[in-house]
Each structure stands twice: as structure tokens, then as C-alpha cells.
Design an enzyme around this catalytic site. Sequence first.
Site, PDB file in Angstrom:
ATOM      1  N   HIS A 126       4.879  -1.667  -2.427  1.00  0.00           N
ATOM      2  CA  HIS A 126       6.192  -1.825  -1.634  1.00  0.00           C
ATOM      3  C   HIS A 126       6.344  -3.454  -1.621  1.00  0.00           C
ATOM      4  O   HIS A 126       7.377  -3.832  -1.072  1.00  0.00           O
ATOM      5  CB  HIS A 126       6.889  -0.923  -0.700  1.00  0.00           C
ATOM      6  CG  HIS A 126       7.170   0.165  -1.319  1.00  0.00           C
ATOM      7  ND1 HIS A 126       6.371   1.120  -2.542  1.00  0.00           N
ATOM      8  CD2 HIS A 126       8.491   1.484  -0.440  1.00  0.00           C
ATOM      9  CE1 HIS A 126       7.202   2.463  -2.701  1.00  0.00           C
ATOM     10  NE2 HIS A 126       8.617   2.272  -1.338  1.00  0.00           N
ATOM     11  N   ASP A 136      11.462  -0.088   9.058  1.00  0.00           N
ATOM     12  CA  ASP A 136      13.530   0.847   8.544  1.00  0.00           C
ATOM     13  C   ASP A 136      13.019   1.724   8.056  1.00  0.00           C
ATOM     14  O   ASP A 136      13.769   2.930   7.831  1.00  0.00           O
ATOM     15  CB  ASP A 136      13.903  -0.479   8.074  1.00  0.00           C
ATOM     16  CG  ASP A 136      15.270  -1.010   9.384  1.00  0.00           C
ATOM     17  OD1 ASP A 136      14.849  -1.413  10.587  1.00  0.00           O
ATOM     18  OD2 ASP A 136      15.403  -2.169   8.695  1.00  0.00           O
ATOM     19  N   GLU A 181      19.311  -3.612  16.421  1.00  0.00           N
ATOM     20  CA  GLU A 181      18.977  -4.361  14.698  1.00  0.00           C
ATOM     21  C   GLU A 181      20.964  -4.875  14.370  1.00  0.00           C
ATOM     22  O   GLU A 181      21.666  -5.179  15.741  1.00  0.00           O
ATOM     23  CB  GLU A 181      18.976  -3.654  14.111  1.00  0.00           C
ATOM     24  CG  GLU A 181      17.345  -3.298  13.696  1.00  0.00           C
ATOM     25  CD  GLU A 181      16.931  -3.028  11.771  1.00  0.00           C
ATOM     26  OE1 GLU A 181      17.942  -2.630  11.504  1.00  0.00           O
ATOM     27  OE2 GLU A 181      15.615  -2.739  12.480  1.00  0.00           O
TER      28      GLU A 181
HETATM   29  P1  FAD Z   1       1.249  -2.368  -0.740  1.00  0.00           P
HETATM   30  O1  FAD Z   1       2.457  -3.597  -1.247  1.00  0.00           O
HETATM   31  O2  FAD Z   1       0.428  -1.803  -1.646  1.00  0.00           O
HETATM   32  O3  FAD Z   1       0.290  -4.198  -0.174  1.00  0.00           O
HETATM   33  C1  FAD Z   1       1.553  -5.249   0.634  1.00  0.00           C
HETATM   34  C2  FAD Z   1      -0.464  -6.258   1.312  1.00  0.00           C
HETATM   35  O4  FAD Z   1      -1.001  -5.590   1.467  1.00  0.00           O
HETATM   36  C3  FAD Z   1      -0.869  -6.592  -0.918  1.00  0.00           C
HETATM   37  O5  FAD Z   1      -1.615  -8.013  -0.221  1.00  0.00           O
HETATM   38  C4  FAD Z   1      -1.817  -5.463  -0.460  1.00  0.00           C
HETATM   39  O6  FAD Z   1      -3.151  -5.442  -1.176  1.00  0.00           O
HETATM   40  C5  FAD Z   1      -2.253  -5.543   1.060  1.00  0.00           C
HETATM   41  N1  FAD Z   1      -2.966  -4.128   1.572  1.00  0.00           N
HETATM   42  C6  FAD Z   1      -2.176  -2.633   1.519  1.00  0.00           C
HETATM   43  N2  FAD Z   1      -2.986  -2.056   1.640  1.00  0.00           N
HETATM   44  C7  FAD Z   1      -4.178  -2.247   3.033  1.00  0.00           C
HETATM   45  C8  FAD Z   1      -4.690  -2.228   3.241  1.00  0.00           C
HETATM   46  N3  FAD Z   1      -5.569  -0.473   3.484  1.00  0.00           N
HETATM   47  N4  FAD Z   1      -6.200  -2.733   4.132  1.00  0.00           N
HETATM   48  C9  FAD Z   1      -5.266  -4.391   3.380  1.00  0.00           C
HETATM   49  N5  FAD Z   1      -4.606  -4.488   2.999  1.00  0.00           N
HETATM   50  C10 FAD Z   1      -3.379  -3.426   2.126  1.00  0.00           C
HETATM   51  N6  FAD Z   1       8.900  -3.910   6.302  1.00  0.00           N
HETATM   52  C11 FAD Z   1       9.190  -4.421   7.392  1.00  0.00           C
HETATM   53  O7  FAD Z   1       8.522  -5.124   7.943  1.00  0.00           O
HETATM   54  N7  FAD Z   1      10.258  -3.731   7.997  1.00  0.00           N
HETATM   55  C12 FAD Z   1      10.604  -2.801   7.326  1.00  0.00           C
HETATM   56  O8  FAD Z   1      11.390  -2.277   7.950  1.00  0.00           O
HETATM   57  C13 FAD Z   1      10.669  -2.818   5.783  1.00  0.00           C
HETATM   58  N8  FAD Z   1      11.333  -1.757   5.193  1.00  0.00           N
HETATM   59  C14 FAD Z   1      11.264  -2.066   3.970  1.00  0.00           C
HETATM   60  C15 FAD Z   1      11.958  -1.277   2.719  1.00  0.00           C
HETATM   61  C16 FAD Z   1      11.511  -0.635   2.021  1.00  0.00           C
HETATM   62  C17 FAD Z   1      12.476   0.715   0.887  1.00  0.00           C
HETATM   63  C18 FAD Z   1      10.659  -1.430   1.324  1.00  0.00           C
HETATM   64  C19 FAD Z   1      10.361  -1.463  -0.754  1.00  0.00           C
HETATM   65  C20 FAD Z   1       9.996  -2.407   2.273  1.00  0.00           C
HETATM   66  C21 FAD Z   1      10.487  -2.952   3.184  1.00  0.00           C
HETATM   67  N9  FAD Z   1       9.239  -3.360   4.152  1.00  0.00           N
HETATM   68  C22 FAD Z   1       9.834  -3.197   5.464  1.00  0.00           C
HETATM   69  C23 FAD Z   1       8.577  -4.346   3.807  1.00  0.00           C
HETATM   70  C24 FAD Z   1       6.906  -3.679   3.264  1.00  0.00           C
HETATM   71  O9  FAD Z   1       6.192  -3.133   4.550  1.00  0.00           O
HETATM   72  C25 FAD Z   1       6.515  -4.091   2.625  1.00  0.00           C
HETATM   73  O10 FAD Z   1       5.868  -3.906   1.054  1.00  0.00           O
HETATM   74  C26 FAD Z   1       4.642  -4.235   3.098  1.00  0.00           C
HETATM   75  O11 FAD Z   1       3.621  -4.249   2.027  1.00  0.00           O
HETATM   76  C27 FAD Z   1       3.945  -3.147   2.634  1.00  0.00           C
HETATM   77  O12 FAD Z   1       3.942  -1.790   1.661  1.00  0.00           O
HETATM   78  P2  FAD Z   1       3.024  -1.390   0.972  1.00  0.00           P
HETATM   79  O13 FAD Z   1       2.504  -0.317   2.728  1.00  0.00           O
HETATM   80  O14 FAD Z   1       3.326  -0.315   0.048  1.00  0.00           O
HETATM   81  O15 FAD Z   1       1.681  -2.558   0.976  1.00  0.00           O
END
Ligand code: FAD
Length: 510
Positions: free
Chosen positions: A76, A145, A258
Site C-alpha cells: 500500500h 485510519d 482528526e
Molecule cells: P508496504 O507498502 O508493503 O511496505 C512499506 C515499506 O515497509 C516498504 O519499504 C517495505 O519494504 C517495508 N516493509 C513492509 N513490511 C515490512 C516488514 N515486515 N519488515 C520490514 N519492512 C517492511 N498510514 C498511516 O500512518 N495512517 C493511515 O491512516 C493510513 N491510511 C492509509 C489508507 C490507505 C487506503 C492506504 C493505501 C495507505 C494508508 N496509509 C496510512 C499508508 C500506509 O501506512 C503505508 O502504505 C505503509 O507502507 C503500510 O502499507 P503496507 O503494510 O502495505 O506496507
Amino acid sequence: MMLAYMDRAAAAAEPEDAGEPAAVAAGCAAATDFGGLVSAMPAAVVRPASADDVASAIRAAALTEGLTVAARGNGHSVAGQATAEGGLVLDMRALALSRRPQMQLVGCPGGGGPCFADVPGGALWEEVLHWGVKTHGLAPASWTDYLRLTVGGTLSNGGVSGQSFRFGPQVSNVAELEVVTGDGECRVCSPSSHPDLFFAVLGGLGQFGVITRARIPLRRAPQQVRWARVVYASFAEYTADAEWLVTRPPDAAFDYVEGFAFVNSDDPVNGWPSVPIPGGARFDPALLPAGAGPVLYCLEVALYRYPDDEDKAAAVSRMMAPLKHVRGLEFAADVGYVDFLSRVNRVEEEARRNGSWDAPHPWLNLFVSARDIADFDRAVIKGMLADGIDGPMLVYPMLKSKWDPNTSVALPEGEIFYLVALLRFCRGGGPAVDELVAQNGAILRACRANGYDHKAYFPSYRGEAEWARHFGAARWRRFVERKARYDPLAILAPGQKIFPRAPASVAVQL
Ligand code: FAD
């Protein structure tokens, strides 16, 4: 060794597209992310079943010239942060799904001592919520969120929502981590055991290790939530009230604060209809003061209700009485706790229906100090974005003292700073994606040119100079030292574009 891993990736990949080799389909999905702006095809997708599998993949990469490893949570990110061009992508959801039991309760002695959840790094926060509430009546204090994000993904960034001002961000709500570092070692760390690694990983953008397990403190889960919104025409009154609310003592504070900017029009996405709760409530623009500008603001609060509590409607009205919002433009609803935390799922369903979930998302997230937020509002929100962005424009305050300075997260200087989240959903017929990306660049340049005390949240920079400026001299030095200590070959999280992969010959010294 390496080949064995690639074979394993292919064998473990689910057939996502009939007629297409499974590994190719998995690789395609891992080549991009929610942002849809970046494409970086990995050599293979690895589906680890254990921390040992993660360690083996990293050790194998260390022996292969130029090979990198990216942990992918739920993909994400919006700028390719979880991609690895020509490298290995670790599908952390596989690790979560293969662990049985997925979550474990830790602590909770009969005497009412602290309780924790041990959860896999690839677990979704939504899974943590449902397991905690349904099985034990317990839940973490700090959320995002939207909950279809992974524990490891948000802990690598910060993890913020309306609870952050009170309970701290998610990186302040972790007791222990199991991490596989860039040398392929699996370590358990906490504030008292290997604290440098623990704090490096929190907000560490995936640079220092892969989080395979996290221990999250739990509290009694509320049963219901009184959720309220009020409207402001004046940004000065909006910020004064928001800052007053987030600095109230705990016994007089809401559980969630918020807010967002919206357009003073009847546009269904950007305007008045984006405000009322519950469904069916109506926004009466006749109540707005004469001379209200093109942009309005909505402050959103919530108060939790526990099983034995009385109804919270009266308490919320009392707590909101001193606020200077537009009278008559007040909205409130009682919702279940799980429903409240799952509220963005409804946005996702609608966006999937209208196609904007799968379209590109040129999002920009910033932290802007309270000192400069009024200028930012004038120059950016009322200036560049007065017509809206086809999605939420979140603007709400939090407190720096709730963040541990030892983590890797870069924050503004001021104690009170605002999350500004420009969550653009591209609608057919709107501006071209390139224009929106360019506008994000212009906003960042305006912040720098005007000397705003600000930091990018989910930063996306290229090259050492930009990253050094992002962190500031002292924190950048510490970041570089930590990288040399925990991932000396710069194998991990190449999609962040911070450190180039070191030559494999250095691996001999590991
Ligand atoms: P990814 O996008 O898959 O990874 C993000 C980063 O973390 C990459 O660099 C990856 O290599 C690293 N990573 C992933 N997993 C691990 C692991 N296990 N160990 C070490 N590194 C790792 N963020 C907020 O703070 N508050 C919000 O309210 C919020 N709302 C969101 C709503 C939507 C619809 C979306 C799309 C995103 C939102 N986000 C929010 C952003 C979100 O926190 C980031 O996208 C974050 O990267 C988490 O997504 P993910 O778990 O898919 O991680």
C-alpha cells in the site's frame, strides 16, 4: 542456493491469472503498489513460511552480485517503496498466513497486569483488531485510519490516526520486535534488549531488518464510539480548537481527534456531502456565515464507551460546547467500535466500484509544524488546492512528545505538528496523473522555499543529498551508522532509493 529460492518462489506463488505462469503473475503484482506510479519487476517473489526462510533469502542475496530484498506488506505504498527491481520480494502476507496460531496473547496474569499480542509482521491491522476484540475483548490503542495495512509496513513508517495525539503513533505502541537484519541474523529486540536495533527499525523504512513478529500492548476494547463532526469556515478557529483538544488532560480528552479540509460546494466528493454522519444526514449550506471562503474545515472527534459506561452523547456535547464551530453544522452517530475502526472499508468498496481504487494514487503526506500551518493553508490548501483533490485532505494535529526520538522517524521541530494527507483518487476526466505528481512536487518545493518546519511522511527521495536533508545532519549520521551496522551490504528495501547495493565481494567479510 539462490536458484532453489527462485524455484521455491515460483512453486509457492498462487496462480493469480489463468494462462500466465504463477511466478510471473506474482512478480507483476509485486512490481507495483497502491500508488500505481512505479513499475519495478523483481527476479522472484519469495513466500516465507518462517523467520528462518526470511533469513535464508537474505543470506542468499548477500552472496549474489547486486541482489536486493524487499519485504512487501500489503503493497500500500505509493512510490515503489516495497519493490525490488531485479531482486527478491518477500511476500510478508505469506508469513502471516502460514503462522499457526497467527496471533498469541502474552502476559495478562489474573491480577490485571499488562497484556500483549504477538503478531506476525505480515498480519493486517484488521486481523489484529478482529482477533483481539472477538477472542479476548482486547485491542491495541493506536491505529491507522485504514486497517488493511500490515503491522510491519506501518511500523516501518510511523502509523498515525486520530488516536496518535493521545496514545502516540503505532511506533510508540510496540513492546518487542523479532527482526531479521541485513546480515541474515534473527534477533529479538525491545527498549531494554538491543534497543538500538529496536528503535532503528521503528520508522526505519525497512532499511535495517525485516520485522517477522511484533509484540503490541493491548487494552480493554471499547464497545461503542460516539463519533462527531463539526464545521468551521475559519482556519484560525479550526486550528485553535483542534490544538486545544489535543492538549487537554487525559481525563478531559477525546479518544480520537482528526479533521479535514473540504470544498465549499455541493461537489459529491470534495464538497458538503463529504461531511455528514450518519448516512442520510444533510449539510445545510444556508447555515454557513456570509463571506465563508472556498475551503471549509471539518473537525472530527470520538469518545469511546466501555460495556458498563453510560451513554456518551451528553459527555460529547459537553466537551464540544466551548468549540467555535459553525452552529447548526454538527453531526453525530453512535457506532460499534469495530465498525468505527473499519470505516474506511466503505470508502474502499465505493472506490472499487467506481474504478478509482485501481487507478493511480499520486498521494502526498506531510507533517507540518503548527507554527507554519496557517501559512501552509493560505499558500497550499486555499491556494493550490481550493478546488479539492478528488479525495480526502486530512489536516489534524498531533504531539511530538508522544514519539520516541530514538526511532528513525523524522519529524518537524515543533511540539504540535499537523498531518497533511492529500489522498487523491483519480476520477475519469480529472487532471492527468503527471500534473498531479508535478503539483505534489510544487507543494514540497513551496514548503522548502517558504522555510516551513515540515517533513515528508512516507518520504520518496532519490540520492544521498535529498535523504540527508530529509533527516537533518545528526539523524542522517545515525541512520547511516545504523545501516552500516545492520545491513552493511544495503540489501534491504531498495525501493526506498536510499543506499545503493554494495558489491557482493564484501559478503566474504560477513
Ligand atoms: P508496504 O507498502 O508493503 O511496505 C512499506 C515499506 O515497509 C516498504 O519499504 C517495505 O519494504 C517495508 N516493509 C513492509 N513490511 C515490512 C516488514 N515486515 N519488515 C520490514 N519492512 C517492511 N498510514 C498511516 O500512518 N495512517 C493511515 O491512516 C493510513 N491510511 C492509509 C489508507 C490507505 C487506503 C492506504 C493505501 C495507505 C494508508 N496509509 C496510512 C499508508 C500506509 O501506512 C503505508 O502504505 C505503509 O507502507 C503500510 O502499507 P503496507 O503494510 O502495505 O506496507
